[in-house]
Design a protein around this motif. Structure first.
Motif, PDB file in Angstrom:
ATOM      1  N   ASP A  90      -4.334  -5.456 -10.215  1.00  0.00           N
ATOM      2  CA  ASP A  90      -3.813  -4.077 -10.147  1.00  0.00           C
ATOM      3  C   ASP A  90      -2.292  -3.959  -9.965  1.00  0.00           C
ATOM      4  O   ASP A  90      -1.704  -3.017 -10.479  1.00  0.00           O
ATOM      5  CB  ASP A  90      -4.564  -3.238  -9.094  1.00  0.00           C
ATOM      6  CG  ASP A  90      -4.503  -3.834  -7.703  1.00  0.00           C
ATOM      7  OD1 ASP A  90      -4.827  -5.021  -7.545  1.00  0.00           O
ATOM      8  OD2 ASP A  90      -4.124  -3.124  -6.765  1.00  0.00           O
ATOM      9  N   SER A 126      -9.351  -9.826  -4.588  1.00  0.00           N
ATOM     10  CA  SER A 126      -9.723  -8.483  -4.124  1.00  0.00           C
ATOM     11  C   SER A 126     -10.242  -7.619  -5.259  1.00  0.00           C
ATOM     12  O   SER A 126     -10.299  -6.409  -5.162  1.00  0.00           O
ATOM     13  CB  SER A 126      -8.510  -7.794  -3.490  1.00  0.00           C
ATOM     14  OG  SER A 126      -7.541  -7.488  -4.470  1.00  0.00           O
ATOM     15  N   ARG A 183      -1.618   2.709  -2.731  1.00  0.00           N
ATOM     16  CA  ARG A 183      -1.277   2.917  -4.145  1.00  0.00           C
ATOM     17  C   ARG A 183       0.176   3.332  -4.283  1.00  0.00           C
ATOM     18  O   ARG A 183       0.847   2.967  -5.233  1.00  0.00           O
ATOM     19  CB  ARG A 183      -2.222   3.959  -4.751  1.00  0.00           C
ATOM     20  CG  ARG A 183      -3.710   3.634  -4.514  1.00  0.00           C
ATOM     21  CD  ARG A 183      -4.375   3.105  -5.755  1.00  0.00           C
ATOM     22  NE  ARG A 183      -5.680   2.522  -5.452  1.00  0.00           N
ATOM     23  CZ  ARG A 183      -6.834   3.181  -5.478  1.00  0.00           C
ATOM     24  NH1 ARG A 183      -6.856   4.464  -5.795  1.00  0.00           N
ATOM     25  NH2 ARG A 183      -7.972   2.553  -5.211  1.00  0.00           N
ATOM     26  N   LYS A 239     -13.834  -4.499   3.654  1.00  0.00           N
ATOM     27  CA  LYS A 239     -12.712  -3.599   3.428  1.00  0.00           C
ATOM     28  C   LYS A 239     -13.218  -2.266   2.922  1.00  0.00           C
ATOM     29  O   LYS A 239     -14.018  -2.277   1.990  1.00  0.00           O
ATOM     30  CB  LYS A 239     -11.782  -4.256   2.393  1.00  0.00           C
ATOM     31  CG  LYS A 239     -10.578  -3.444   2.023  1.00  0.00           C
ATOM     32  CD  LYS A 239      -9.782  -4.208   0.994  1.00  0.00           C
ATOM     33  CE  LYS A 239      -8.538  -3.421   0.637  1.00  0.00           C
ATOM     34  NZ  LYS A 239      -7.738  -4.096  -0.354  1.00  0.00           N
ATOM     35  N   SER A 259      -4.649   0.860   4.387  1.00  0.00           N
ATOM     36  CA  SER A 259      -3.504   1.769   4.500  1.00  0.00           C
ATOM     37  C   SER A 259      -3.882   3.139   5.058  1.00  0.00           C
ATOM     38  O   SER A 259      -3.193   3.674   5.926  1.00  0.00           O
ATOM     39  CB  SER A 259      -2.852   1.920   3.128  1.00  0.00           C
ATOM     40  OG  SER A 259      -3.797   2.338   2.162  1.00  0.00           O
ATOM     41  N   TYR A 264      -1.700  -3.465   9.148  1.00  0.00           N
ATOM     42  CA  TYR A 264      -0.272  -3.122   9.094  1.00  0.00           C
ATOM     43  C   TYR A 264       0.298  -2.966  10.502  1.00  0.00           C
ATOM     44  O   TYR A 264       1.504  -2.876  10.678  1.00  0.00           O
ATOM     45  CB  TYR A 264      -0.074  -1.845   8.274  1.00  0.00           C
ATOM     46  CG  TYR A 264      -0.611  -1.994   6.866  1.00  0.00           C
ATOM     47  CD1 TYR A 264       0.087  -2.721   5.917  1.00  0.00           C
ATOM     48  CD2 TYR A 264      -1.851  -1.466   6.503  1.00  0.00           C
ATOM     49  CE1 TYR A 264      -0.418  -2.923   4.638  1.00  0.00           C
ATOM     50  CE2 TYR A 264      -2.372  -1.654   5.235  1.00  0.00           C
ATOM     51  CZ  TYR A 264      -1.649  -2.379   4.312  1.00  0.00           C
ATOM     52  OH  TYR A 264      -2.157  -2.581   3.051  1.00  0.00           O
TER      53      TYR A 264
HETATM   54  C1  PBG Z   1      -6.730  -3.821  -5.054  1.00  0.00           C
HETATM   55  C2  PBG Z   1      -6.299  -3.666  -3.652  1.00  0.00           C
HETATM   56  C3  PBG Z   1      -6.521  -2.532  -2.886  1.00  0.00           C
HETATM   57  C4  PBG Z   1      -5.916  -2.720  -1.648  1.00  0.00           C
HETATM   58  C5  PBG Z   1      -5.378  -4.015  -1.664  1.00  0.00           C
HETATM   59  N1  PBG Z   1      -5.612  -4.583  -2.921  1.00  0.00           N
HETATM   60  C6  PBG Z   1      -7.329  -1.335  -3.196  1.00  0.00           C
HETATM   61  C7  PBG Z   1      -6.950  -0.486  -4.302  1.00  0.00           C
HETATM   62  O1  PBG Z   1      -5.781  -0.252  -4.582  1.00  0.00           O
HETATM   63  O2  PBG Z   1      -7.872   0.017  -4.929  1.00  0.00           O
HETATM   64  C8  PBG Z   1      -5.899  -1.704  -0.555  1.00  0.00           C
HETATM   65  C9  PBG Z   1      -5.141  -2.036   0.653  1.00  0.00           C
HETATM   66  C10 PBG Z   1      -4.873  -0.865   1.546  1.00  0.00           C
HETATM   67  O3  PBG Z   1      -5.274   0.268   1.276  1.00  0.00           O
HETATM   68  O4  PBG Z   1      -4.230  -1.107   2.557  1.00  0.00           O
HETATM   69  N2  PBG Z   1      -6.844  -5.091  -5.519  1.00  0.00           N
END
Ligand code: PBG
Length: 344
Positions: free
Chosen positions: A140, A183, A223, A267, A293, A332
């Motif tokens: 991603d 992930s 994101r 997660k 996050s 974090y």
């Molecule tokens: C995707 C990825 C995500 C997170 C880390 N790697 C999820 C996504 O964007 O769908 C989320 C981490 C976070 O929200 O702290 N490979």
């Protein structure tokens, strides 16, 4: 002590008659009794610190939706790693925000040996060899559509993505990553990455599987952090787990264990404590949670508004993850929590 309770509403039994003389509050009376009977503790050894990367040198950027978190260039990431190591944090996890111009349909930049994530691993390992570096191996951050895999005719294609992830994992290991953390939730990726690492001579490099990654709304601020908020079309429900399911999560984790995962991850964290518990009970594997996050930003935002005590909520949320069965937590809050934990 033994006074009768108002007979008009109760049966007339005393509390000691009701409880048989057992009083749970005895152990809660003093700070010292509470400390003596405490079942779980949080320590610096439980923390993994996720760090966001940007290209360049000596530069940092704030992330609006994540107060107190910044994106940094590889040289500053090495500085952050030094700070973490000084506090005793065992490992960091890196997430790149690469140049938009480098993102394409297949996420080809993931296969550049000197891409941002690999450059940062080298800088960190050079500056602080003793800290663990965990690299994420989804597509991603590298795709023009923000999906974790290769997109063809509206479908995230599984097998082709797996081959690319396995190749990327080898490059990450070559750069010095200690643990690869896929992930992406493609089927078969743990086994494919294990084979590829072994074949390339990296049988010592571990795999922390994002074994049960849910299609969650709590990833919103991330994101923005990696710059995919305007890119992502549709959602990730065709490859992440439905938040309604928990048997499915156990089955998915079982495959990862069979395929060779060294560690499992759940997660997000707090909304999925039951999954942490089930995985730990079922597999007895080293089990981690990613306090994502959105979980971080909710606590920060409420604290900034004076609606709750931020430090207290932070420590409670981390302890809750430990209580549920976590061996460690990606958070974090890692630096902030470590500083608090190190206070005498
Ligand atoms: C995707 C990825 C995500 C997170 C880390 N790697 C999820 C996504 O964007 O769908 C989320 C981490 C976070 O929200 O702290 N490979």
């Amino acid at each position: 002590m033994n006074r009768r309770i108002d007979k008009s509403v109760l049966t007339g039994r005393t509390v000691d008659e009701i409880t048989g003389g057992r009083r749970m509050r005895r152990n809660r009376r003093f700070d010292w009794t509470r400390r003596l009977v405490r079942e779980n503790t949080l320590s610096v050894d439980d923390l993994i610190w996720p760090i966001f990367l940007i290209p360049g040198e000596n530069r940092s950027e704030d992330i609006k939706a994540m107060p107190g978190v910044e994106r940094v260039t590889p040289d500053l990431a090495a500085k952050k790693a030094e700070q973490a190591a000084e506090l005793g944090i065992p490992a960091i996890a890196t997430f790149p925000n690469i140049d938009i111009a480098l993102r394409d349909d297949t996420g080809s930049n993931v296969l550049a040996p000197d891409n941002l994530i690999n450059e940062a691993t080298r800088a960190i390992k050079k500056a602080v060899p003793e800290i663990g570096v965990i690299t994420d191996v989804a597509l991603d951050p590298f795709t023009s559509h923000g999906h974790d895999g290769i997109l063809r005719d509206g479908v995230i294609v599984n097998d082709e993505t797996v081959a690319q992830l396995a190749a990327a994992a080898v490059l990450q290991a070559e750069a010095g990553a200690d643990i690869i953390a896929p992930s992406d939730m493609m089927d078969g990726r743990i086994g494919a990455i294990r084979d590829a690492l072994n074949e390339a001579g990296f049988s010592d490099v571990g795999i922390m599987s994002y074994a049960t990654k849910y299609a969650s709304g709590f990833y919103g601020p991330y994101r923005e952090a990696i710059g995919t908020q305007d890119l992502l079309k549709g959602d990730k429900r065709s490859y992440y787990i439905d938040p309604a399911n928990s048997d499915e999560a156990v089955r998915d984790a079982a495959l990862d264990v069979e395929e060779g995962a060294d560690m499992l991850m759940v997660k997000p964290g707090l909304p999925y404590l039951d999954i942490v518990w089930r995985l730990k009970e079922t597999f007895g594997m080293p089990t981690f949670a990613y306090q994502v996050s959105g979980e971080y930003s909710m606590i920060k935002a409420a604290a900034q508004n004076g609606w709750l005590d931020g430090e207290r909520a932070m420590m409670e949320s981390l302890l809750a993850l430990k209580r549920a069965g976590c061996d460690g937590i990606l958070t974090y809050f890692a630096l902030e929590a470590a500083k608090l934990l190190r206070q005498p």
